[in-house]
Motif scaffolding. Structure first.
Motif, PDB file in Angstrom:
ATOM      1  N   MET A 180       0.389  -1.352   0.243  1.00  0.00           N
ATOM      2  CA  MET A 180       0.289  -0.125   0.257  1.00  0.00           C
ATOM      3  C   MET A 180       0.663   1.379  -0.246  1.00  0.00           C
ATOM      4  SD  MET A 180      -2.565   1.508   3.310  1.00  0.00           S
ATOM      5  CE  MET A 180      -1.217   1.769   4.039  1.00  0.00           C
ATOM      6  N   LEU A 181       2.020   1.308   0.328  1.00  0.00           N
ATOM      7  CA  LEU A 181       2.600   2.517   1.086  1.00  0.00           C
ATOM      8  C   LEU A 181       3.615   3.042  -0.422  1.00  0.00           C
ATOM      9  CD1 LEU A 181       3.989   1.974   4.389  1.00  0.00           C
ATOM     10  CD2 LEU A 181       3.059   4.379   3.369  1.00  0.00           C
ATOM     11  N   LEU A 182       3.616   1.416  -1.632  1.00  0.00           N
ATOM     12  CA  LEU A 182       4.429   1.459  -2.014  1.00  0.00           C
ATOM     13  C   LEU A 182       3.879   1.947  -2.812  1.00  0.00           C
ATOM     14  CD1 LEU A 182       7.203  -1.493  -2.105  1.00  0.00           C
ATOM     15  CD2 LEU A 182       7.667   0.504  -2.180  1.00  0.00           C
ATOM     16  N   HIS A 183       2.435   1.667  -3.646  1.00  0.00           N
ATOM     17  CA  HIS A 183       1.794   2.591  -4.537  1.00  0.00           C
ATOM     18  C   HIS A 183       0.736   3.589  -4.300  1.00  0.00           C
ATOM     19  CE1 HIS A 183      -1.663   2.126  -6.944  1.00  0.00           C
ATOM     20  NE2 HIS A 183      -2.463   2.907  -5.282  1.00  0.00           N
ATOM     21  N   LEU A 184       0.919   3.606  -3.164  1.00  0.00           N
ATOM     22  CA  LEU A 184       0.941   5.760  -2.564  1.00  0.00           C
ATOM     23  C   LEU A 184       2.304   6.429  -2.155  1.00  0.00           C
ATOM     24  CD1 LEU A 184      -0.733   6.018   1.047  1.00  0.00           C
ATOM     25  CD2 LEU A 184      -2.074   6.324  -0.827  1.00  0.00           C
ATOM     26  N   VAL A 185       3.289   5.807  -3.588  1.00  0.00           N
ATOM     27  CA  VAL A 185       4.476   5.999  -3.647  1.00  0.00           C
ATOM     28  C   VAL A 185       3.990   6.861  -5.260  1.00  0.00           C
ATOM     29  CG1 VAL A 185       6.944   6.484  -4.325  1.00  0.00           C
ATOM     30  CG2 VAL A 185       6.020   6.321  -2.113  1.00  0.00           C
ATOM     31  N   GLN A 186       3.592   5.473  -5.717  1.00  0.00           N
ATOM     32  CA  GLN A 186       3.952   5.002  -7.612  1.00  0.00           C
ATOM     33  C   GLN A 186       2.405   6.332  -7.460  1.00  0.00           C
ATOM     34  OE1 GLN A 186       1.535   2.168  -8.800  1.00  0.00           O
ATOM     35  NE2 GLN A 186       3.048   1.953 -10.736  1.00  0.00           N
ATOM     36  N   GLU A 187       1.186   6.329  -6.774  1.00  0.00           N
ATOM     37  CA  GLU A 187      -0.160   6.950  -7.551  1.00  0.00           C
ATOM     38  C   GLU A 187       0.592   9.330  -7.137  1.00  0.00           C
ATOM     39  OE1 GLU A 187      -4.250   8.042  -7.603  1.00  0.00           O
ATOM     40  OE2 GLU A 187      -2.713   5.782  -8.031  1.00  0.00           O
ATOM     41  N   GLY A 188       1.144   9.210  -6.236  1.00  0.00           N
ATOM     42  CA  GLY A 188       1.623  10.794  -5.834  1.00  0.00           C
ATOM     43  C   GLY A 188       2.475  11.046  -6.701  1.00  0.00           C
ATOM     44  N   ALA A 189       3.434  10.095  -7.487  1.00  0.00           N
ATOM     45  CA  ALA A 189       4.831  10.386  -8.053  1.00  0.00           C
ATOM     46  C   ALA A 189       3.627  10.707  -9.760  1.00  0.00           C
ATOM     47  CB  ALA A 189       5.434   9.373  -8.794  1.00  0.00           C
ATOM     48  N   ARG A 190       2.439   9.975 -10.184  1.00  0.00           N
ATOM     49  CA  ARG A 190       2.002   9.940 -11.323  1.00  0.00           C
ATOM     50  C   ARG A 190       1.259  11.476 -11.483  1.00  0.00           C
ATOM     51  NH1 ARG A 190      -1.100   5.766 -11.150  1.00  0.00           N
ATOM     52  NH2 ARG A 190       0.574   3.956 -12.038  1.00  0.00           N
ATOM     53  N   HIS A 191       0.368  11.104 -10.170  1.00  0.00           N
ATOM     54  CA  HIS A 191      -0.098  12.638 -10.636  1.00  0.00           C
ATOM     55  C   HIS A 191       0.886  14.322  -9.375  1.00  0.00           C
ATOM     56  CE1 HIS A 191      -4.069  11.103 -10.949  1.00  0.00           C
ATOM     57  NE2 HIS A 191      -3.726  10.448  -9.729  1.00  0.00           N
ATOM     58  N   ALA A 192       1.508  14.486  -9.792  1.00  0.00           N
ATOM     59  CA  ALA A 192       2.574  14.763  -9.382  1.00  0.00           C
ATOM     60  C   ALA A 192       3.425  15.035 -10.442  1.00  0.00           C
ATOM     61  CB  ALA A 192       3.918  15.069  -8.396  1.00  0.00           C
ATOM     62  N   GLY A 193       3.386  14.216 -11.117  1.00  0.00           N
ATOM     63  CA  GLY A 193       3.885  15.066 -13.290  1.00  0.00           C
ATOM     64  C   GLY A 193       2.203  15.234 -13.719  1.00  0.00           C
ATOM     65  N   HIS A 194       1.784  14.789 -13.009  1.00  0.00           N
ATOM     66  CA  HIS A 194       0.115  15.820 -13.930  1.00  0.00           C
ATOM     67  C   HIS A 194       0.378  17.444 -13.668  1.00  0.00           C
ATOM     68  CE1 HIS A 194      -1.709  11.207 -14.087  1.00  0.00           C
ATOM     69  NE2 HIS A 194      -1.297  11.728 -15.377  1.00  0.00           N
ATOM     70  N   ALA A 195       0.480  17.075 -12.255  1.00  0.00           N
ATOM     71  CA  ALA A 195       0.338  18.839 -11.333  1.00  0.00           C
ATOM     72  C   ALA A 195       1.751  19.822 -12.099  1.00  0.00           C
ATOM     73  CB  ALA A 195       1.254  18.543 -10.474  1.00  0.00           C
ATOM     74  N   ASP A 196       3.242  19.391 -11.818  1.00  0.00           N
ATOM     75  CA  ASP A 196       4.023  19.789 -12.695  1.00  0.00           C
ATOM     76  C   ASP A 196       3.257  20.271 -14.346  1.00  0.00           C
ATOM     77  OD1 ASP A 196       5.544  19.523 -10.772  1.00  0.00           O
ATOM     78  OD2 ASP A 196       6.733  18.204 -11.710  1.00  0.00           O
ATOM     79  N   ILE A 197       2.686  20.053 -15.182  1.00  0.00           N
ATOM     80  CA  ILE A 197       2.244  19.538 -16.495  1.00  0.00           C
ATOM     81  C   ILE A 197       1.114  20.918 -16.548  1.00  0.00           C
ATOM     82  CG2 ILE A 197       1.652  18.976 -18.346  1.00  0.00           C
ATOM     83  CD1 ILE A 197       3.461  16.447 -18.306  1.00  0.00           C
ATOM     84  N   VAL A 198       0.498  20.405 -15.925  1.00  0.00           N
ATOM     85  CA  VAL A 198       0.008  21.500 -15.428  1.00  0.00           C
ATOM     86  C   VAL A 198      -0.324  23.344 -15.200  1.00  0.00           C
ATOM     87  CG1 VAL A 198      -2.330  22.302 -13.858  1.00  0.00           C
ATOM     88  CG2 VAL A 198      -2.954  19.888 -14.997  1.00  0.00           C
ATOM     89  N   ARG A 199       0.829  22.717 -14.078  1.00  0.00           N
ATOM     90  CA  ARG A 199       1.327  24.628 -13.291  1.00  0.00           C
ATOM     91  C   ARG A 199       2.245  24.955 -14.613  1.00  0.00           C
ATOM     92  NH1 ARG A 199       1.796  27.720  -9.141  1.00  0.00           N
ATOM     93  NH2 ARG A 199       2.498  29.337  -9.468  1.00  0.00           N
ATOM     94  N   GLU A 200       2.921  24.460 -14.892  1.00  0.00           N
ATOM     95  CA  GLU A 200       3.547  24.423 -16.367  1.00  0.00           C
ATOM     96  C   GLU A 200       2.458  25.574 -17.485  1.00  0.00           C
ATOM     97  OE1 GLU A 200       7.787  24.031 -18.686  1.00  0.00           O
ATOM     98  OE2 GLU A 200       7.138  22.879 -17.148  1.00  0.00           O
ATOM     99  N   SER A 201       1.554  24.699 -17.903  1.00  0.00           N
ATOM    100  CA  SER A 201       1.203  25.357 -19.219  1.00  0.00           C
ATOM    101  C   SER A 201      -0.084  26.486 -18.651  1.00  0.00           C
ATOM    102  CB  SER A 201      -0.463  24.113 -19.400  1.00  0.00           C
ATOM    103  OG  SER A 201       0.272  22.792 -19.689  1.00  0.00           O
ATOM    104  N   LEU A 202       0.054  26.775 -16.710  1.00  0.00           N
ATOM    105  CA  LEU A 202      -0.402  27.522 -16.777  1.00  0.00           C
ATOM    106  C   LEU A 202       0.016  28.888 -16.441  1.00  0.00           C
ATOM    107  CD1 LEU A 202      -2.742  26.475 -13.508  1.00  0.00           C
ATOM    108  CD2 LEU A 202      -4.060  27.489 -15.652  1.00  0.00           C
TER     109      LEU A 202
END
Length: 179
Positions: free
Chosen positions: A142-164
């Motif tokens: 579960m903890l490793l999955h939370l790292v994976q989930e967080g990393a995936r969405h951190a990448g999304h967040a970076d792209i959204v922010r840079e696009s803004l």
């Protein structure tokens, strides 16, 4: 400007995993740094993702996994009718409120992880087409999955922010540190 997970990970595996999860949480929170509610709710790409929606989603996903591991009902469980609300703020929800909720979930996650007898302890997965029949996972998984989930969405967040506004994660780290 340090951008790595601290190497003094509380001296154990639990601390290391919790530090990696927190690093991903921080990256997602940082992507919304300095934005108005309107900016954070905008969707600057073909995707339906917004920064405020990502904040809400990752907080709710973490709570869901925590409740599964605790074998307790999730008080915020989504229904088919409310699934679309998982990626956007609705009614009186605000970024500070979502961040406060997430901080509470993070604290509860850490307390649970520190109290569980072993990271090898398992819990059942719910019935769902994407989970194996009668599946179980360990707290470590579960903890490793939370790292994976967080990393995936951190990448999304970076792209959204840079696009803004063109700001990158390194610029936002410096801004957080007052540089």
């Amino acid at each position: 400007m340090v951008a790595l997970v601290p190497t003094e990970a509380h001296g154990d595996e639990r601390g290391a995993l919790l530090n990696f999860i927190e690093a991903q949480r921080a990256a997602i929170r940082r992507a919304a740094h300095g934005l108005t509610e309107e900016q954070a709710a905008s969707r600057p790409s073909a995707s339906e993702l917004s920064l405020s929606g990502l904040l809400k989603h990752v907080a709710e996903v973490e709570l869901n996994w925590l409740r599964l591991a605790q074998e307790r009902p999730n008080e915020r469980q989504r229904t088919q009718e409310t699934w679309g609300d998982a990626f956007r703020l609705v009614e009186d929800e605000t970024i500070p409120a979502v961040l406060g909720f997430w901080a509470g979930v993070a604290k509860e996650t850490e307390e649970f992880v520190r109290s569980v007898p072993s990271l090898d302890d398992t819990f059942p997965l719910p019935k769902a087409p994407w989970f194996p029949e009668d599946g179980r996972v360990s707290v470590r998984w579960m903890l490793l999955h939370l790292v994976q989930e967080g990393a995936r969405h951190a990448g999304h967040a970076d792209i959204v922010r840079e696009s803004l506004d063109g700001r990158t994660s390194f610029e936002l780290i410096a801004a957080e540190q007052g540089r």
